[in-house]
Design an enzyme around this catalytic site. Structure first.
Site, mmCIF file in Angstrom:
data_model
loop_
_atom_site.group_PDB
_atom_site.id
_atom_site.type_symbol
_atom_site.label_atom_id
_atom_site.label_comp_id
_atom_site.label_asym_id
_atom_site.label_seq_id
_atom_site.Cartn_x
_atom_site.Cartn_y
_atom_site.Cartn_z
ATOM 1 N N ALA A 142 0.822 -1.217 0.000
ATOM 2 C CA ALA A 142 0.000 0.000 0.000
ATOM 3 C C ALA A 142 0.856 1.266 0.000
ATOM 4 O O ALA A 142 0.733 2.119 -0.890
ATOM 5 C CB ALA A 142 -0.935 -0.022 1.207
ATOM 6 N N ALA A 143 1.727 1.396 0.994
ATOM 7 C CA ALA A 143 2.506 2.631 1.122
ATOM 8 C C ALA A 143 3.533 2.741 -0.007
ATOM 9 O O ALA A 143 3.666 3.799 -0.641
ATOM 10 C CB ALA A 143 3.195 2.670 2.482
ATOM 11 N N CYS A 153 -6.419 -6.244 2.783
ATOM 12 C CA CYS A 153 -7.691 -6.172 3.520
ATOM 13 C C CYS A 153 -8.733 -7.113 2.938
ATOM 14 O O CYS A 153 -9.695 -7.490 3.620
ATOM 15 C CB CYS A 153 -8.229 -4.750 3.493
ATOM 16 S SG CYS A 153 -6.978 -3.527 3.923
ATOM 17 N N ASP A 196 2.469 0.960 7.569
ATOM 18 C CA ASP A 196 2.283 0.236 8.833
ATOM 19 C C ASP A 196 3.514 0.240 9.745
ATOM 20 O O ASP A 196 3.396 -0.022 10.930
ATOM 21 C CB ASP A 196 1.921 -1.225 8.538
ATOM 22 C CG ASP A 196 0.437 -1.427 8.278
ATOM 23 O OD1 ASP A 196 -0.279 -0.419 8.146
ATOM 24 O OD2 ASP A 196 0.003 -2.597 8.215
ATOM 25 N N ASN A 252 -1.750 4.188 2.584
ATOM 26 C CA ASN A 252 -1.813 4.771 1.240
ATOM 27 C C ASN A 252 -1.508 6.266 1.272
ATOM 28 O O ASN A 252 -0.781 6.791 0.430
ATOM 29 C CB ASN A 252 -3.201 4.545 0.631
ATOM 30 C CG ASN A 252 -3.332 3.161 0.034
ATOM 31 O OD1 ASN A 252 -2.904 2.917 -1.079
ATOM 32 N ND2 ASN A 252 -3.889 2.228 0.778
HETATM 33 P P1 FAD Z 1 2.501 -4.093 4.027
HETATM 34 O O1 FAD Z 1 1.202 -4.309 3.362
HETATM 35 O O2 FAD Z 1 2.838 -4.913 5.213
HETATM 36 O O3 FAD Z 1 3.658 -4.291 2.923
HETATM 37 C C1 FAD Z 1 5.009 -4.256 3.276
HETATM 38 C C2 FAD Z 1 5.818 -4.952 2.203
HETATM 39 O O4 FAD Z 1 7.181 -4.755 2.498
HETATM 40 C C3 FAD Z 1 5.614 -6.471 2.157
HETATM 41 O O5 FAD Z 1 5.243 -6.872 0.857
HETATM 42 C C4 FAD Z 1 6.979 -7.035 2.530
HETATM 43 O O6 FAD Z 1 7.285 -8.216 1.785
HETATM 44 C C5 FAD Z 1 7.905 -5.904 2.132
HETATM 45 N N1 FAD Z 1 9.176 -5.903 2.881
HETATM 46 C C6 FAD Z 1 9.356 -5.815 4.220
HETATM 47 N N2 FAD Z 1 10.665 -5.811 4.535
HETATM 48 C C7 FAD Z 1 11.332 -5.912 3.353
HETATM 49 C C8 FAD Z 1 12.717 -5.953 3.004
HETATM 50 N N3 FAD Z 1 13.673 -5.903 3.932
HETATM 51 N N4 FAD Z 1 13.052 -6.049 1.699
HETATM 52 C C9 FAD Z 1 12.090 -6.094 0.734
HETATM 53 N N5 FAD Z 1 10.769 -6.056 1.014
HETATM 54 C C10 FAD Z 1 10.395 -5.948 2.296
HETATM 55 N N6 FAD Z 1 -6.626 -2.131 7.084
HETATM 56 C C11 FAD Z 1 -7.773 -1.394 7.010
HETATM 57 O O7 FAD Z 1 -7.705 -0.173 7.079
HETATM 58 N N7 FAD Z 1 -8.984 -2.002 6.834
HETATM 59 C C12 FAD Z 1 -9.108 -3.345 6.721
HETATM 60 O O8 FAD Z 1 -10.219 -3.865 6.539
HETATM 61 C C13 FAD Z 1 -7.936 -4.140 6.830
HETATM 62 N N8 FAD Z 1 -8.010 -5.480 6.745
HETATM 63 C C14 FAD Z 1 -6.859 -6.219 6.809
HETATM 64 C C15 FAD Z 1 -6.961 -7.599 6.710
HETATM 65 C C16 FAD Z 1 -5.823 -8.382 6.775
HETATM 66 C C17 FAD Z 1 -5.939 -9.871 6.692
HETATM 67 C C18 FAD Z 1 -4.549 -7.763 6.919
HETATM 68 C C19 FAD Z 1 -3.312 -8.608 6.965
HETATM 69 C C20 FAD Z 1 -4.446 -6.390 7.012
HETATM 70 C C21 FAD Z 1 -5.598 -5.608 6.956
HETATM 71 N N9 FAD Z 1 -5.549 -4.219 7.059
HETATM 72 C C22 FAD Z 1 -6.695 -3.475 7.001
HETATM 73 C C23 FAD Z 1 -4.265 -3.518 7.182
HETATM 74 C C24 FAD Z 1 -3.731 -3.076 5.808
HETATM 75 O O9 FAD Z 1 -3.655 -4.188 4.974
HETATM 76 C C25 FAD Z 1 -2.361 -2.460 6.009
HETATM 77 O O10 FAD Z 1 -2.532 -1.252 6.725
HETATM 78 C C26 FAD Z 1 -1.596 -2.180 4.722
HETATM 79 O O11 FAD Z 1 -1.405 -3.325 3.964
HETATM 80 C C27 FAD Z 1 -0.244 -1.592 5.063
HETATM 81 O O12 FAD Z 1 0.499 -1.397 3.916
HETATM 82 P P2 FAD Z 1 2.063 -1.199 3.953
HETATM 83 O O13 FAD Z 1 2.458 -0.938 2.546
HETATM 84 O O14 FAD Z 1 2.428 -0.206 4.992
HETATM 85 O O15 FAD Z 1 2.679 -2.570 4.483
#
Ligand code: FAD
Ligand code: NAD
Length: 450
Positions: free
Chosen positions: A12-13, A44, A288, A310
């Site tokens: 997402a981010a 999600c 996150d 996002n």
């Molecule tokens: P993430 O989605 O965790 O992505 C991080 C990425 O970084 C991963 O792909 C990982 O492989 C990669 N990474 C980490 N370290 C490294 C490294 N050293 N080298 C290379 N890659 C790396 N939020 C809501 O607001 N409403 C909802 O209904 C909701 N439902 C959810 C349901 C589930 C089952 C889950 C798991 C989460 C839910 N969430 C919900 C939370 C939402 O999905 C997260 O807030 C969002 O995905 C966060 O995005 P992000 O990009 O910060 O991190």
């Protein structure tokens, strides 16, 4: 000169940042590294794919959650490197060490600006660190695929942890015909979200859905046979299960940040300013793994949710590309569904306000989600919380039919403006019998609280 923008994490981010940066500065070289196989998808939606609420297409159906494929991102000028794990940052030199998992070699990649969008990992207590088949966490698509595989032939599931993921997956597993025991160590489920009376309503809905909910139970270990889990040993006895979900919370992925000298906040997540900049020049963080300012309390909090991930990514992307954007903060809004019930919250619960030493007062209103005389009216429960003396709005909790609790957004929008209860009462809300009473339940609550 064309800046080199590198992004660690492509969900997402990370992907929001990459798209924004490229759009704002088409000369920028933007590359996203992710250690996983999937990027740009909606985590999600995972419980709903497993539960059967998402029409499946693509390879086993998971493509439904993919917003943009790596090919589509490349067509937008964003480099995407899957199965590339970033293992180190040399902030002085401005380089990343990246392990190409397929080639088994480590690359050195120079950057001008770096975004850490590494997300969170699921907690796995000692008893959950097992080789037994049928024991799963849920964070990403491969986790969901593994659960799908374990579903074949499974009849009994134990879900450990009655938070957001535990509740959503419990419903999904019931939809797939399994019997489910939900094991929560706290006295009530949905601990982080709602005050006790509202948490109880969610538990009762789970029980109506045929779930055996056991609170105040601690897990002591797992039992297994022939490499496959057969049960969960608890303080309440043995719970037989051929599928065990571990959903006991998360921790931010901050190892890379810490090793590079990036400051973490008191919450344990990465500390940033409103431009998503960390304390190390050229390094940004979003999503996150990152803290945010709570606009009601003005404190730094860690609330890992989709919209803020996002939005933080978007802000970071603009700034890394040379623009100027700021993240406004959050007010702690969240919503979830559980069978025929939706539950939502924003701002502070009464318990949270008490813990912060605020002089808070709440009113509870029970009404119907639309005009009582119009077909299909369902009960809705609203708790509105305000500050004694100042009249400031502090928060709201709603439990009712899934569509009806989205009106939490009205309060969320006002909280962002630090509005008072009077302002909510004065709001010109929409009314027609199929949608609400003429005095919407939020207005009734505000009238009682002001
Ligand atoms: P993430 O989605 O965790 O992505 C991080 C990425 O970084 C991963 O792909 C990982 O492989 C990669 N990474 C980490 N370290 C490294 C490294 N050293 N080298 C290379 N890659 C790396 N939020 C809501 O607001 N409403 C909802 O209904 C909701 N439902 C959810 C349901 C589930 C089952 C889950 C798991 C989460 C839910 N969430 C919900 C939370 C939402 O999905 C997260 O807030 C969002 O995905 C966060 O995005 P992000 O990009 O910060 O991190
Ligand atoms: P959570 O923090 O929401 O819930 C964890 C639950 O597990 C709590 O109720 C806790 O008391 C319980 N618990 C902790 N240790 C335990 C143990 N040993 N035995 C039994 N119970 C135990 O965490 P989660 O459900 O894993 O969700 C993680 C994150 O995913 C959430 O913080 C949220 O950001 C996000 N999420 C959001 C939504 C949504 O907004 N609808 C949905 C799913 C996930």
């Amino acid at each position: 000169p064309s800046p080199r923008i590198l992004i660690v994490g492509g969900v997402a981010a990370g992907m929001s940042a990459a798209s924004r940066a490229r759009r704002l500065n088409p000369d920028a070289h933007v590359t996203v590294f992710d250690r996983g196989e999937y990027v740009s998808y909606g985590a999600c939606g995972l419980p709903y794919v497993l539960g059967g609420d998402v029409p499946r297409f693509g390879e086993e159906g998971w493509d439904a959650l993919v917003a943009r494929t790596p090919g589509q991102m490349r067509a937008r000028g964003v480099g995407v490197r899957l199965r590339h794990e970033v293992t180190g940052i040399d902030a002085g030199a401005g380089t990343l060490s990246v392990l190409d998992r397929d080639a088994g070699r480590t690359l050195t990649e120079p950057y001008d600006r770096l975004l850490l969008a590494t997300g969170v990992s699921a907690l796995r207590p000692d008893w959950a660190q097992t080789e037994l088949g049928g024991v799963h966490v849920l964070r990403d698509i491969p986790d969901a695929q593994a659960i799908e595989a374990s579903l074949k032939g499974a009849r009994r599931a134990a879900v450990v942890g009655g938070g957001y993921i535990g509740i959503e997956l419990t419903e999904a597993l019931r939809s797939r015909g399994l019997s489910v025991v939900l094991l929560e160590q706290a006295p009530e489920i949905a601990g982080r979200a709602l005050d006790t009376a509202y948490r109880r309503r969610v538990r009762e809905e789970l029980e109506r859905g045929g779930v055996d909910v056991r609170c105040g139970v601690s897990v002591e270990g797992l039992t297994g046979k022939a490499g496959r889990v057969t049960g969960v040993q608890t303080s309440d006895g043995l719970v037989r299960a051929d599928l065990v979900i571990v959903a006991v919370g998360i921790r931010p992925n901050v190892e890379l940040a810490r090793a590079a000298g990036v400051r973490l906040g008191k919450t344990g997540a990465v500390a940033v300013n409103t431009r998503q900049e960390t304390n190390v020049a050229g390094i940004y963080a979003a999503g996150d793994n990152t803290e945010a300012v709570h606009r009601v309390t003005r404190r730094r909090v860690h609330v890992p949710l989709g919209l803020s991930a996002n939005r933080m990514g978007r802000v970071a992307g603009v700034n890394m590309a040379g623009g100027d954007a700021t993240f406004p903060g959050i007010v702690g809004t969240a919503i979830f569904k559980c069978f025929g019930l939706g539950a939502a919250r924003t701002g502070l619960t009464q318990a949270e306000a008490d813990a912060l030493g605020l002089k808070a007062l709440s009113v509870d209103v029970e009404s119907t989600d639309h005009a009582g005389y119009y077909k299909g009216a369902q009960p809705i429960h609203v708790r509105l919380t305000g500050e004694v003396g100042t009249g400031r709005l502090l928060g709201a909790q709603l439990v009712g039919s899934p569509g009806s609790v989205k009106r939490v957004d009205v309060v969320a929008a006002l909280l962002g403006q630090r509005a008072d209860v009077e302002a909510l009462f004065a709001a010109d809300l929409a009314y027609a019998p199929p949608f609400s009473g003429v005095w919407d339940v939020l207005l009734v609550a505000a009238d009682q609280l002001r």
